[in-house]
Write a protein that holds these residues in place. Structure first.
Motif, PDB file in Angstrom:
ATOM      1  N   ILE A  31       0.855  -1.187   0.000  1.00 31.99           N
ATOM      2  CA  ILE A  31       0.000   0.000   0.000  1.00 31.99           C
ATOM      3  C   ILE A  31       0.896   1.242   0.000  1.00 31.99           C
ATOM      4  N   ILE A  32       0.723   2.095  -0.993  1.00 34.23           N
ATOM      5  CA  ILE A  32       1.518   3.334  -1.070  1.00 34.23           C
ATOM      6  C   ILE A  32       0.606   4.496  -0.698  1.00 34.23           C
ATOM      7  N   SER A  33       1.064   5.301   0.266  1.00 34.87           N
ATOM      8  CA  SER A  33       0.252   6.393   0.800  1.00 34.87           C
ATOM      9  C   SER A  33       1.014   7.727   0.667  1.00 34.87           C
ATOM     10  N   PRO A  34       0.823   8.431  -0.455  1.00 39.22           N
ATOM     11  CA  PRO A  34       1.544   9.697  -0.647  1.00 39.22           C
ATOM     12  C   PRO A  34       1.134  10.747   0.385  1.00 39.22           C
TER      13      PRO A  34
ATOM     14  N   GLU B  93      -3.298   9.375  -8.052  1.00 33.13           N
ATOM     15  CA  GLU B  93      -4.425   8.438  -7.950  1.00 33.13           C
ATOM     16  C   GLU B  93      -4.045   6.990  -8.276  1.00 33.13           C
ATOM     17  N   THR B  94      -2.849   6.785  -8.824  1.00 29.34           N
ATOM     18  CA  THR B  94      -2.390   5.400  -9.032  1.00 29.34           C
ATOM     19  C   THR B  94      -1.869   4.798  -7.715  1.00 29.34           C
ATOM     20  N   ALA B  95      -1.726   5.632  -6.702  1.00 25.47           N
ATOM     21  CA  ALA B  95      -1.356   5.108  -5.379  1.00 25.47           C
ATOM     22  C   ALA B  95      -2.619   4.541  -4.722  1.00 25.47           C
ATOM     23  N   ASP B  96      -2.474   4.096  -3.464  1.00 20.96           N
ATOM     24  CA  ASP B  96      -3.595   3.405  -2.811  1.00 20.96           C
ATOM     25  C   ASP B  96      -4.362   4.318  -1.874  1.00 20.96           C
TER      26      ASP B  96
ATOM     27  N   ALA C 290       9.669  11.757  -1.608  1.00 13.38           N
ATOM     28  CA  ALA C 290      10.062  10.800  -2.656  1.00 13.38           C
ATOM     29  C   ALA C 290       9.044  10.762  -3.796  1.00 13.38           C
ATOM     30  N   ILE C 291       7.825  11.238  -3.538  1.00 12.64           N
ATOM     31  CA  ILE C 291       6.813  11.284  -4.616  1.00 12.64           C
ATOM     32  C   ILE C 291       6.659  12.703  -5.150  1.00 12.64           C
ATOM     33  N   PHE C 292       6.373  13.657  -4.241  1.00 11.04           N
ATOM     34  CA  PHE C 292       6.080  15.010  -4.723  1.00 11.04           C
ATOM     35  C   PHE C 292       7.348  15.788  -5.076  1.00 11.04           C
ATOM     36  N   GLY C 293       8.509  15.227  -4.767  1.00  7.11           N
ATOM     37  CA  GLY C 293       9.767  15.841  -5.178  1.00  7.11           C
ATOM     38  C   GLY C 293      10.186  15.414  -6.573  1.00  7.11           C
ATOM     39  N   GLN C 294       9.419  14.512  -7.173  1.00  9.55           N
ATOM     40  CA  GLN C 294       9.726  14.048  -8.533  1.00  9.55           C
ATOM     41  C   GLN C 294       8.750  14.707  -9.508  1.00  9.55           C
ATOM     42  N   SER C 295       9.215  15.039 -10.718  1.00  9.65           N
ATOM     43  CA  SER C 295       8.291  15.704 -11.642  1.00  9.65           C
ATOM     44  C   SER C 295       7.190  14.746 -12.088  1.00  9.65           C
ATOM     45  N   ASP C 296       7.500  13.459 -12.226  1.00 13.16           N
ATOM     46  CA  ASP C 296       6.474  12.482 -12.627  1.00 13.16           C
ATOM     47  C   ASP C 296       6.023  11.715 -11.369  1.00 13.16           C
ATOM     48  N   ARG C 297       4.935  12.193 -10.771  1.00 18.81           N
ATOM     49  CA  ARG C 297       4.439  11.594  -9.518  1.00 18.81           C
ATOM     50  C   ARG C 297       4.040  10.132  -9.703  1.00 18.81           C
TER      51      ARG C 297
ATOM     52  N   ALA D 224       5.146   7.969 -11.868  1.00 17.97           N
ATOM     53  CA  ALA D 224       6.343   7.120 -12.027  1.00 17.97           C
ATOM     54  C   ALA D 224       7.000   6.877 -10.670  1.00 17.97           C
ATOM     55  N   ALA D 225       6.992   7.897  -9.809  1.00 16.70           N
ATOM     56  CA  ALA D 225       7.576   7.743  -8.467  1.00 16.70           C
ATOM     57  C   ALA D 225       6.784   6.719  -7.651  1.00 16.70           C
ATOM     58  N   VAL D 226       5.449   6.772  -7.769  1.00 18.50           N
ATOM     59  CA  VAL D 226       4.599   5.788  -7.070  1.00 18.50           C
ATOM     60  C   VAL D 226       4.916   4.390  -7.588  1.00 18.50           C
ATOM     61  N   ALA D 227       5.021   4.251  -8.894  1.00 20.57           N
ATOM     62  CA  ALA D 227       5.283   2.935  -9.495  1.00 20.57           C
ATOM     63  C   ALA D 227       6.648   2.399  -9.054  1.00 20.57           C
ATOM     64  N   GLN D 228       7.617   3.287  -8.969  1.00 17.63           N
ATOM     65  CA  GLN D 228       8.966   2.849  -8.568  1.00 17.63           C
ATOM     66  C   GLN D 228       8.980   2.381  -7.111  1.00 17.63           C
ATOM     67  N   LEU D 229       8.265   3.096  -6.246  1.00 13.90           N
ATOM     68  CA  LEU D 229       8.191   2.684  -4.836  1.00 13.90           C
ATOM     69  C   LEU D 229       7.509   1.326  -4.733  1.00 13.90           C
ATOM     70  N   ARG D 230       6.403   1.186  -5.470  1.00 11.31           N
ATOM     71  CA  ARG D 230       5.643  -0.059  -5.404  1.00 11.31           C
ATOM     72  C   ARG D 230       6.510  -1.248  -5.839  1.00 11.31           C
ATOM     73  N   GLU D 231       7.274  -1.017  -6.903  1.00 10.65           N
ATOM     74  CA  GLU D 231       8.142  -2.075  -7.425  1.00 10.65           C
ATOM     75  C   GLU D 231       9.256  -2.420  -6.433  1.00 10.65           C
ATOM     76  N   SER D 232       9.848  -1.394  -5.839  1.00  8.36           N
ATOM     77  CA  SER D 232      10.945  -1.650  -4.884  1.00  8.36           C
ATOM     78  C   SER D 232      10.434  -2.368  -3.645  1.00  8.36           C
ATOM     79  N   ALA D 233       9.215  -2.048  -3.195  1.00 10.03           N
ATOM     80  CA  ALA D 233       8.646  -2.726  -2.016  1.00 10.03           C
ATOM     81  C   ALA D 233       8.256  -4.154  -2.378  1.00 10.03           C
ATOM     82  N   ALA D 234       7.648  -4.329  -3.527  1.00  9.81           N
ATOM     83  CA  ALA D 234       7.113  -5.644  -3.921  1.00  9.81           C
ATOM     84  C   ALA D 234       8.209  -6.693  -4.022  1.00  9.81           C
ATOM     85  N   LYS D 235       9.414  -6.267  -4.400  1.00 13.81           N
ATOM     86  CA  LYS D 235      10.547  -7.199  -4.524  1.00 13.81           C
ATOM     87  C   LYS D 235      10.826  -7.932  -3.217  1.00 13.81           C
ATOM     88  N   GLN D 236      10.500  -7.263  -2.080  1.00 18.01           N
ATOM     89  CA  GLN D 236      10.844  -7.814  -0.765  1.00 18.01           C
ATOM     90  C   GLN D 236       9.712  -8.600  -0.119  1.00 18.01           C
ATOM     91  N   ILE D 237       8.499  -8.514  -0.704  1.00 20.36           N
ATOM     92  CA  ILE D 237       7.334  -9.123  -0.009  1.00 20.36           C
ATOM     93  C   ILE D 237       7.161 -10.578  -0.439  1.00 20.36           C
TER      94      ILE D 237
END
Ligand code: DX5
Ligand code: ZN
Length: 224
Positions: free
Chosen positions: A9-12, A30-33, A202-209, A211-224
Motif C-alpha cells: 500500500i503506497i500512501s503519498p 491516484e495510481t497510489a492506494d 520521494a513522490i512530490f519531489g519528482q516531476s512524474d508523480r 512514475a515515483a509511485v510505481a517505482q516505490l511499489r516495485e521496490s517494495a514488492a521485490k521484498q514481499i
C-alpha cells in the motif's frame, strides 16, 4: 471506506505537495492506494500544517482512502472533526492521550479505522497487547514534524515486533511506516513486515508523480 487492501500500500503524503495546486496534486497520485494527510498543531510537533477543512476539501475531490495522521495534542477533542471531514482511518499519537484504547473504540464505533502512531523514542512493547483494538499501527521512522528527513533504520525493530505479534495472533491490523521512505529505503521496510508506506518528498519531489509511485511499489514488492 475502502476495505479492499492490496499490497504494498503506497500512501503519498500531501505535506510535500504543491499547496497552490492541491487538487491536481491529489489527482496526480491516484495510481497510489491511499492519501496521507499530516495534521500538525504547532504544539505536539513544532510545525503547523493544515486541519479538518483541508482534509474535507481533499475528500471532495477524490475517492481514495484518507489516511489521516494527527500530530496534535488532545486528540479526543478533535477526532470527530476528522471523521466528519471524511477520514477513513484516524491515526493519533499514543504520547498525546491517556486512553488510546478508549479512543480507538470511539473511532471504530463511528465507522472509521483506528490507528495509533508513536515517536521514534517511544517503545512499542507496552502497546503490543492492545494491537487488536486497532486497524493500523503507524511506526514513525523520523521525528514527526517535518518532511524530507533521513530514514531511521533502527525503527524497523518495532516493525518486526509488531509483525510477530500480529502474525502470532492472526490479527488483521496493518503496519504502516512514515518518514524517509524512498526507493532505497522501502525495501528494508517491506522486508521487516510493513504493509503500507507513507512517502512525501520521494513522490512530490519528482516531476512524474505516477512514475515515483510505481517505482516505490516495485521496490517494495521485490521484498514481499
Ligand atoms: C512527518 C510526517 C510524514 C512526512 C513524510 O512528520 O508524518 O508523513 O510527510 O515525509 P517524507 O516522506 O518526505 O519523509
Ligand atoms: Zn505522517
Amino acid at each position: 471506506m475502502s476495505l479492499a487492501v492490496s499490497h504494498p500500500i503506497i500512501s503519498p503524503s500531501i505535506l510535500a505537495a504543491d499547496f497552490t495546486n492541491l487538487g491536481a496534486e491529489v489527482r496526480a497520485v491516484e495510481t497510489a492506494d491511499w492519501i496521507h494527510v499530516d495534521v500538525m498543531d504547532g504544539h505536539f510537533v513544532p510545525n503547523l500544517s493544515f486541519g479538518a477543512d483541508i482534509t474535507a476539501a481533499v475528500n471532495r475531490i477524490t475517492d481514495q482512502h484518507l489516511d489521516v495522521h494527527l500530530m496534535i495534542e488532545n486528540p479526543e477533542k478533535w477526532v470527530d472533526n476528522y471523521v466528519a471531514a471524511g477520514a477513513d482511518c484516524v491515526i493519533f499519537h499514543v504520547e498525546a492521550t491517556d486512553d488510546p484504547v478508549g479512543l480507538a473504540r470511539h473511532l471504530r464505533a463511528k465507522g472509521v479505522w483506528s490507528g495509533f502512531s508513536l515517536r521514534p523514542g517511544t517503545p512499542i512493547e507496552p502497546y503490543l497487547p492492545h494491537v487488536a483494538e486497532f486497524d493500523l499501527v503507524l511506526v514513525m521512522s523520523v521525528e514527526p514534524g517535518f518532511g524530507g528527513q533521513k530514514f531511521m533504520p533502527e525503527m524497523l525493530e518495532k516493525v518486526r515486533l509488531l509483525r510477530a505479534e500480529i502474525d502470532s495472533k492472526n490479527l488483521s491490523t496493518l503496519i504502516e511506516i512514515d518518514g524517509g521512505i524512498s526507493a532505497s529505503t522501502i525495501g528494508a521496510a517491506a522486508e521487516a513486515g510493513c504493509d503500507a508506506f507513507v512517502a512525501g518528498s520521494a513522490i512530490f519531489g519528482q516531476s512524474d508523480r505516477a512514475a515515483a509511485v510505481a517505482q516505490l511499489r516495485e521496490s517494495a514488492a521485490k521484498q514481499i
